[in-house]
Design a protein around this motif. Structure first.
Motif, PDB file in Angstrom:
ATOM      1  N   GLN A 103       0.792  -1.190  -0.175  1.00 49.66           N
ATOM      2  CA  GLN A 103      -0.238  -0.079  -0.083  1.00 49.66           C
ATOM      3  C   GLN A 103       0.890   1.430  -0.104  1.00 49.66           C
ATOM      4  O   GLN A 103       0.234   1.939  -0.403  1.00 49.66           O
ATOM      5  N   PHE A 104       2.537   1.110   0.686  1.00 50.84           N
ATOM      6  CA  PHE A 104       2.583   2.634   0.581  1.00 50.84           C
ATOM      7  C   PHE A 104       4.564   1.428   0.833  1.00 50.84           C
ATOM      8  O   PHE A 104       4.919   0.236   0.967  1.00 50.84           O
ATOM      9  N   LEU A 105       4.924   2.567  -0.063  1.00 52.21           N
ATOM     10  CA  LEU A 105       6.388   2.097  -0.153  1.00 52.21           C
ATOM     11  C   LEU A 105       7.460   3.346  -0.613  1.00 52.21           C
ATOM     12  O   LEU A 105       6.749   4.521  -1.143  1.00 52.21           O
ATOM     13  N   SER A 106       8.449   2.816   0.536  1.00 54.01           N
ATOM     14  CA  SER A 106       9.271   5.056   0.767  1.00 54.01           C
ATOM     15  C   SER A 106      11.101   4.347  -0.413  1.00 54.01           C
ATOM     16  O   SER A 106      11.071   3.029   0.622  1.00 54.01           O
ATOM     17  N   ILE A 107      11.613   4.575  -1.000  1.00 54.30           N
ATOM     18  CA  ILE A 107      12.882   3.596  -1.790  1.00 54.30           C
ATOM     19  C   ILE A 107      13.573   5.251  -2.415  1.00 54.30           C
ATOM     20  O   ILE A 107      12.766   6.280  -2.388  1.00 54.30           O
ATOM     21  N   GLN A 108      14.562   4.835  -2.251  1.00 55.51           N
ATOM     22  CA  GLN A 108      15.926   5.938  -2.458  1.00 55.51           C
ATOM     23  C   GLN A 108      15.990   6.256  -3.696  1.00 55.51           C
ATOM     24  O   GLN A 108      15.790   4.637  -4.595  1.00 55.51           O
ATOM     25  N   GLU A 109      16.108   6.865  -4.569  1.00 58.76           N
ATOM     26  CA  GLU A 109      16.077   7.097  -5.839  1.00 58.76           C
ATOM     27  C   GLU A 109      17.016   5.857  -6.579  1.00 58.76           C
ATOM     28  O   GLU A 109      18.335   5.192  -5.956  1.00 58.76           O
ATOM     29  N   GLY A 110      17.068   5.308  -7.208  1.00 53.26           N
ATOM     30  CA  GLY A 110      17.777   4.361  -8.133  1.00 53.26           C
ATOM     31  C   GLY A 110      17.237   3.029  -7.576  1.00 53.26           C
ATOM     32  O   GLY A 110      18.157   2.296  -8.385  1.00 53.26           O
ATOM     33  N   GLU A 111      16.567   2.516  -6.769  1.00 59.33           N
ATOM     34  CA  GLU A 111      16.523   1.335  -6.625  1.00 59.33           C
ATOM     35  C   GLU A 111      14.582   1.200  -7.798  1.00 59.33           C
ATOM     36  O   GLU A 111      14.668   2.008  -7.824  1.00 59.33           O
TER      37      GLU A 111
ATOM     38  N   ASP B  95       8.603   9.334 -10.200  1.00 55.72           N
ATOM     39  CA  ASP B  95       7.702   8.659 -10.286  1.00 55.72           C
ATOM     40  C   ASP B  95       7.045   8.306  -8.930  1.00 55.72           C
ATOM     41  O   ASP B  95       5.856   7.740  -9.113  1.00 55.72           O
ATOM     42  N   THR B  96       7.361   9.377  -7.989  1.00 52.77           N
ATOM     43  CA  THR B  96       6.256   9.371  -7.318  1.00 52.77           C
ATOM     44  C   THR B  96       4.897   9.428  -7.331  1.00 52.77           C
ATOM     45  O   THR B  96       5.019  10.713  -8.409  1.00 52.77           O
ATOM     46  N   GLY B  97       4.182   9.263  -6.759  1.00 55.95           N
ATOM     47  CA  GLY B  97       2.881   9.168  -6.771  1.00 55.95           C
ATOM     48  C   GLY B  97       1.765   8.418  -6.437  1.00 55.95           C
ATOM     49  O   GLY B  97       2.244   7.085  -5.626  1.00 55.95           O
ATOM     50  N   LEU B  98       0.349   8.036  -7.040  1.00 56.88           N
ATOM     51  CA  LEU B  98      -0.155   6.684  -6.055  1.00 56.88           C
ATOM     52  C   LEU B  98      -0.329   6.217  -7.672  1.00 56.88           C
ATOM     53  O   LEU B  98      -1.179   6.602  -8.592  1.00 56.88           O
ATOM     54  N   TYR B  99      -0.237   4.715  -7.796  1.00 55.11           N
ATOM     55  CA  TYR B  99      -0.141   3.758  -8.710  1.00 55.11           C
ATOM     56  C   TYR B  99      -1.737   3.190  -8.195  1.00 55.11           C
ATOM     57  O   TYR B  99      -1.845   2.500  -7.393  1.00 55.11           O
ATOM     58  N   LEU B 100      -2.551   2.950  -9.225  1.00 52.11           N
ATOM     59  CA  LEU B 100      -3.814   2.162  -9.153  1.00 52.11           C
ATOM     60  C   LEU B 100      -3.921   0.764 -10.374  1.00 52.11           C
ATOM     61  O   LEU B 100      -3.375   1.427 -11.653  1.00 52.11           O
ATOM     62  N   CYS B 101      -4.302  -0.098  -9.554  1.00 52.61           N
ATOM     63  CA  CYS B 101      -4.726  -1.427 -11.172  1.00 52.61           C
ATOM     64  C   CYS B 101      -6.051  -1.346 -10.972  1.00 52.61           C
ATOM     65  O   CYS B 101      -7.057  -0.506  -9.793  1.00 52.61           O
ATOM     66  N   ALA B 102      -6.523  -1.521 -12.382  1.00 53.94           N
ATOM     67  CA  ALA B 102      -7.763  -1.579 -12.881  1.00 53.94           C
ATOM     68  C   ALA B 102      -7.671  -2.710 -13.047  1.00 53.94           C
ATOM     69  O   ALA B 102      -7.454  -3.549 -14.577  1.00 53.94           O
TER      70      ALA B 102
ATOM     71  N   GLY C  84      -8.032  -1.562  -7.726  1.00 55.67           N
ATOM     72  CA  GLY C  84      -7.393  -1.441  -6.131  1.00 55.67           C
ATOM     73  C   GLY C  84      -7.100  -0.559  -5.409  1.00 55.67           C
ATOM     74  O   GLY C  84      -7.358   0.866  -6.113  1.00 55.67           O
ATOM     75  N   PRO C  85      -7.316  -0.471  -4.243  1.00 57.63           N
ATOM     76  CA  PRO C  85      -6.681   0.865  -3.439  1.00 57.63           C
ATOM     77  C   PRO C  85      -6.444   1.723  -3.789  1.00 57.63           C
ATOM     78  O   PRO C  85      -5.551   3.040  -3.144  1.00 57.63           O
ATOM     79  N   GLY C  86      -4.925   1.261  -4.450  1.00 53.39           N
ATOM     80  CA  GLY C  86      -3.507   1.832  -4.679  1.00 53.39           C
ATOM     81  C   GLY C  86      -1.936   1.933  -4.152  1.00 53.39           C
ATOM     82  O   GLY C  86      -2.218   1.411  -2.633  1.00 53.39           O
ATOM     83  N   THR C  87      -1.682   1.705  -4.244  1.00 53.18           N
ATOM     84  CA  THR C  87      -0.030   1.894  -4.251  1.00 53.18           C
ATOM     85  C   THR C  87       0.364   3.178  -3.715  1.00 53.18           C
ATOM     86  O   THR C  87       0.678   3.717  -4.802  1.00 53.18           O
ATOM     87  N   SER C  88       0.846   4.478  -3.068  1.00 52.51           N
ATOM     88  CA  SER C  88       1.252   5.008  -2.766  1.00 52.51           C
ATOM     89  C   SER C  88       2.913   5.372  -2.902  1.00 52.51           C
ATOM     90  O   SER C  88       3.057   4.641  -1.704  1.00 52.51           O
TER      91      SER C  88
ATOM     92  N   ASP D 280     -12.274   7.168  -2.011  1.00 55.59           N
ATOM     93  CA  ASP D 280     -11.334   7.801  -0.237  1.00 55.59           C
ATOM     94  C   ASP D 280     -10.530   6.610   0.369  1.00 55.59           C
ATOM     95  O   ASP D 280     -10.507   6.087  -0.573  1.00 55.59           O
ATOM     96  N   PRO D 281      -9.815   7.379   0.997  1.00 51.90           N
ATOM     97  CA  PRO D 281      -8.477   7.137   1.686  1.00 51.90           C
ATOM     98  C   PRO D 281      -8.936   5.622   2.022  1.00 51.90           C
ATOM     99  O   PRO D 281     -10.025   5.580   2.004  1.00 51.90           O
ATOM    100  N   GLY D 282      -7.590   5.189   1.300  1.00 56.22           N
ATOM    101  CA  GLY D 282      -7.921   3.735   1.756  1.00 56.22           C
ATOM    102  C   GLY D 282      -8.541   2.535   0.717  1.00 56.22           C
ATOM    103  O   GLY D 282      -8.488   1.578   0.803  1.00 56.22           O
ATOM    104  N   LEU D 283      -9.165   2.938   0.286  1.00 58.17           N
ATOM    105  CA  LEU D 283     -10.241   2.435  -0.300  1.00 58.17           C
ATOM    106  C   LEU D 283     -10.072   2.586  -2.216  1.00 58.17           C
ATOM    107  O   LEU D 283     -11.080   1.567  -3.243  1.00 58.17           O
ATOM    108  N   GLY D 284      -9.199   3.373  -2.942  1.00 59.60           N
ATOM    109  CA  GLY D 284      -9.557   3.328  -4.094  1.00 59.60           C
ATOM    110  C   GLY D 284     -10.714   4.128  -4.549  1.00 59.60           C
ATOM    111  O   GLY D 284     -11.067   5.291  -4.138  1.00 59.60           O
ATOM    112  N   LEU D 285     -10.280   3.796  -6.165  1.00 61.94           N
ATOM    113  CA  LEU D 285     -11.995   4.806  -6.592  1.00 61.94           C
ATOM    114  C   LEU D 285     -12.633   3.077  -6.672  1.00 61.94           C
ATOM    115  O   LEU D 285     -12.302   2.505  -6.742  1.00 61.94           O
ATOM    116  N   ARG D 286     -14.132   3.941  -6.470  1.00 58.94           N
ATOM    117  CA  ARG D 286     -15.744   2.680  -6.549  1.00 58.94           C
ATOM    118  C   ARG D 286     -16.018   2.922  -7.437  1.00 58.94           C
ATOM    119  O   ARG D 286     -16.662   4.760  -7.224  1.00 58.94           O
TER     120      ARG D 286
END
Lengths: 113, 115
Positions: A9-17, A83-90, A104-108, B38-44
């Motif tokens: 859900q959350f990912l914090s990495i160094q540049e280049g990784e 590349d920083t941002g919220l990545y969503l799959c649908a 999906g709920p997203g990966t920040s 909504d936070p933690g729920l993505g897009l619905r």
């Protein structure tokens, strides 16, 4: 009810990784899309995968659709601060009479210079 | 310029006061959709429309109505808003030809607060 899980859900990495984000479901999709969303803006499409086993590359980003069309991964090589941002799959379910999309709920992702 | 527009961008209202959020696209797309984020729920997905006069429920339709009288417009109506409808709303459109690989274009979002 179809569900789409993303990890992490959350990912914090160094540049280049390098990093990989996963998107999983028990449902079979007609297609799966990856989006990137910046704060205060709508999601922007990165890629669509349709065929089981399909692999697509977009510069440093590699997207893969599982053979059974139930899961997908996004791999970023040599991550940059941009590349920083919220990545969503649908996942999209299409039949003659309906056409539903679930996200999906997203990966920040945060890439630290 | 090809785009999806939403109005208003920000709205603060009170419980029970009917409101409409407009959505318009200039790409001649057949498919349009409304989402809430909504936070933690993505897009619905709230509702979607496969063409004029054809609408169907998404995953969270309760408390919302839509109409599709013209191809370009897809308004979202909250007849009696409640605080649990406070959210960030996105309209999206896709598909001239239709198909699983169509790109979905999103509007800029409407941030709604219901007091």
């Amino acid at each position: 009810t179809q569900l789409l899980e993303q990890s992490p859900q959350f990912l914090s990495i160094q540049e280049g990784e390098n990093l990989t984000v996963y998107c999983n479901s028990s449902s079979v999709f007609s297609s799966l899309q990856w989006y990137r969303q910046e704060p205060g803006e709508g999601p922007v499409l990165l890629v669509t995968v349709v065929t089981g086993g399909e692999v697509k590359k977009l510069k440093r980003l590699t997207f893969q659709f599982g053979d059974a069309r139930k899961d997908s991964s996004l791999h970023i090589t040599a991550a940059q601060p941009g590349d920083t941002g919220l990545y969503l799959c649908a996942g999209r379910f299409m039949k003659t009479s309906y056409d539903k999309v679930i996200f999906g709920p997203g990966t920040s992702l945060s890439v630290i210079p | 310029e090809a785009q999806v527009t939403q109005n208003p961008r920000y709205l603060i209202t009170v419980t029970g006061k009917k409101l409409t959020v407009t959505c318009s696209q200039n790409m001649n797309h057949e498919y349009m959709s409304w989402y809430r984020q909504d936070p933690g729920l993505g897009l619905r997905q709230i509702y979607y429309s496969m063409n004029v006069e054809v609408t169907d429920k998404g995953d969270v339709p309760e408390g919302y109505k839509v109409s599709r009288k013209e191809k370009r417009n897809f308004p979202l109506i909250l007849e009696s808003p409640s605080p649990n409808q406070t959210s960030l709303y996105f309209c999206a459109s896709s598909g001239v030809a239709g198909g699983p690989s169509d790109t979905q274009y999103f509007g800029p979002g409407t941030r709604l607060t219901v007091l």
